[in-house]
Design a protein around this motif. Structure first.
Motif, PDB file in Angstrom:
ATOM      1  N   PRO A   1      40.145  50.449  40.900  1.00 41.04           N
ATOM      2  CA  PRO A   1      40.376  49.269  40.069  1.00 41.04           C
ATOM      3  C   PRO A   1      39.505  49.239  38.804  1.00 41.04           C
ATOM      4  O   PRO A   1      38.370  49.691  38.816  1.00 41.04           O
ATOM      5  CB  PRO A   1      40.003  48.095  40.978  1.00 41.04           C
TER       6      PRO A   1
ATOM      7  N   CYS B   1      47.264  42.748  37.362  1.00 38.47           N
ATOM      8  CA  CYS B   1      47.223  41.318  37.659  1.00 38.47           C
ATOM      9  C   CYS B   1      46.340  40.627  36.625  1.00 38.47           C
ATOM     10  O   CYS B   1      45.463  41.238  36.033  1.00 38.47           O
ATOM     11  CB  CYS B   1      46.741  41.046  39.079  1.00 38.47           C
TER      12      CYS B   1
ATOM     13  N   THR C   1      38.696  37.265  44.068  1.00 41.08           N
ATOM     14  CA  THR C   1      39.328  38.584  44.119  1.00 41.08           C
ATOM     15  C   THR C   1      38.478  39.626  44.844  1.00 41.08           C
ATOM     16  O   THR C   1      38.917  40.767  45.014  1.00 41.08           O
ATOM     17  CB  THR C   1      39.607  39.102  42.696  1.00 41.08           C
TER      18      THR C   1
ATOM     19  N   LEU D   1      39.580  43.487  45.653  1.00 42.60           N
ATOM     20  CA  LEU D   1      39.043  44.553  44.805  1.00 42.60           C
ATOM     21  C   LEU D   1      38.289  45.597  45.624  1.00 42.60           C
ATOM     22  O   LEU D   1      38.413  46.800  45.377  1.00 42.60           O
ATOM     23  CB  LEU D   1      38.123  43.966  43.729  1.00 42.60           C
TER      24      LEU D   1
ATOM     25  N   VAL E   1      45.609  40.140  43.353  1.00 40.02           N
ATOM     26  CA  VAL E   1      44.981  41.462  43.484  1.00 40.02           C
ATOM     27  C   VAL E   1      45.611  42.241  44.632  1.00 40.02           C
ATOM     28  O   VAL E   1      45.909  43.435  44.502  1.00 40.02           O
ATOM     29  CB  VAL E   1      43.456  41.340  43.681  1.00 40.02           C
TER      30      VAL E   1
ATOM     31  N   GLU F   1      44.323  33.902  43.206  1.00 43.55           N
ATOM     32  CA  GLU F   1      43.774  35.116  42.615  1.00 43.55           C
ATOM     33  C   GLU F   1      43.717  36.269  43.613  1.00 43.55           C
ATOM     34  O   GLU F   1      44.022  37.416  43.280  1.00 43.55           O
ATOM     35  CB  GLU F   1      42.367  34.850  42.061  1.00 43.55           C
TER      36      GLU F   1
ATOM     37  N   MET G   1      42.972  44.780  36.414  1.00 44.42           N
ATOM     38  CA  MET G   1      42.866  43.329  36.519  1.00 44.42           C
ATOM     39  C   MET G   1      42.356  42.797  35.190  1.00 44.42           C
ATOM     40  O   MET G   1      41.307  43.219  34.708  1.00 44.42           O
ATOM     41  CB  MET G   1      41.920  42.916  37.636  1.00 44.42           C
TER      42      MET G   1
ATOM     43  N   VAL H   1      38.477  46.344  35.793  1.00 42.49           N
ATOM     44  CA  VAL H   1      38.542  44.957  35.347  1.00 42.49           C
ATOM     45  C   VAL H   1      38.329  44.928  33.837  1.00 42.49           C
ATOM     46  O   VAL H   1      37.353  45.475  33.331  1.00 42.49           O
ATOM     47  CB  VAL H   1      37.479  44.074  36.041  1.00 42.49           C
TER      48      VAL H   1
END
Length: 135
Positions: free
Chosen positions: A118, A36, A47, A51, A20, A16, A63, A120
């Motif tokens: 980023p 990803c 991650t 991150l 990332v 993982e 992500m 998520v």
């Protein structure tokens, strides 16, 4: 590496954190969003460093993290991904339902392209591996 419909290139990562970091590298070199996909629960903890680094550089990363059905709170993979993602990536967007997936995905990409760093996205999964509308 393999190509799938629409010219999307899929590159497998063995971990993982590597996924990332690869997405971050792609985003920084191309100035395009790096994407990803990781597994459920504790997989997201792997991650964290990637991150945080991407957040520091405001890298456009999306992500996608799976999450288990809400009725699985005693499952060993049950984990509060929202809180972790908000602390590390900064932005967390849950997929509202299977019916709104396209809308939620567009919203996530707009957020990634806005320069916040980023993002998520969490999709709730059933035990059978499909998406669930249950919260």
């Amino acid at each position: 590496m393999r190509a799938i419909a629409g010219g999307i290139k899929v590159i497998s990562a063995r971990h993982e954190q590597a996924a990332v970091v690869m997405a971050d590298g792609y985003a920084r070199v191309t100035s395009r969003p790096g994407v990803c996909v990781i597994g459920t629960g504790p997989a997201i903890t792997q991650t964290g460093t990637g991150l945080l680094t991407a957040r520091k550089h405001r890298s456009p990363i999306l992500m996608i993290a799976g999450d288990l059905h809400s009725g699985t709170s005693h499952n060993v993979k049950s984990f509060d991904q929202r809180q972790f993602a908000q602390v590390t990536a900064g932005t967390f967007i849950p997929l509202a339902s299977a019916l709104t997936t396209a809308y939620d995905a567009r919203r996530a990409f707009r957020k990634v392209r806005s320069g916040v760093g980023p993002v998520v996205v969490e999709g709730r999964m059933t035990q059978a591996g499909g998406y669930s509308d249950d919260k």
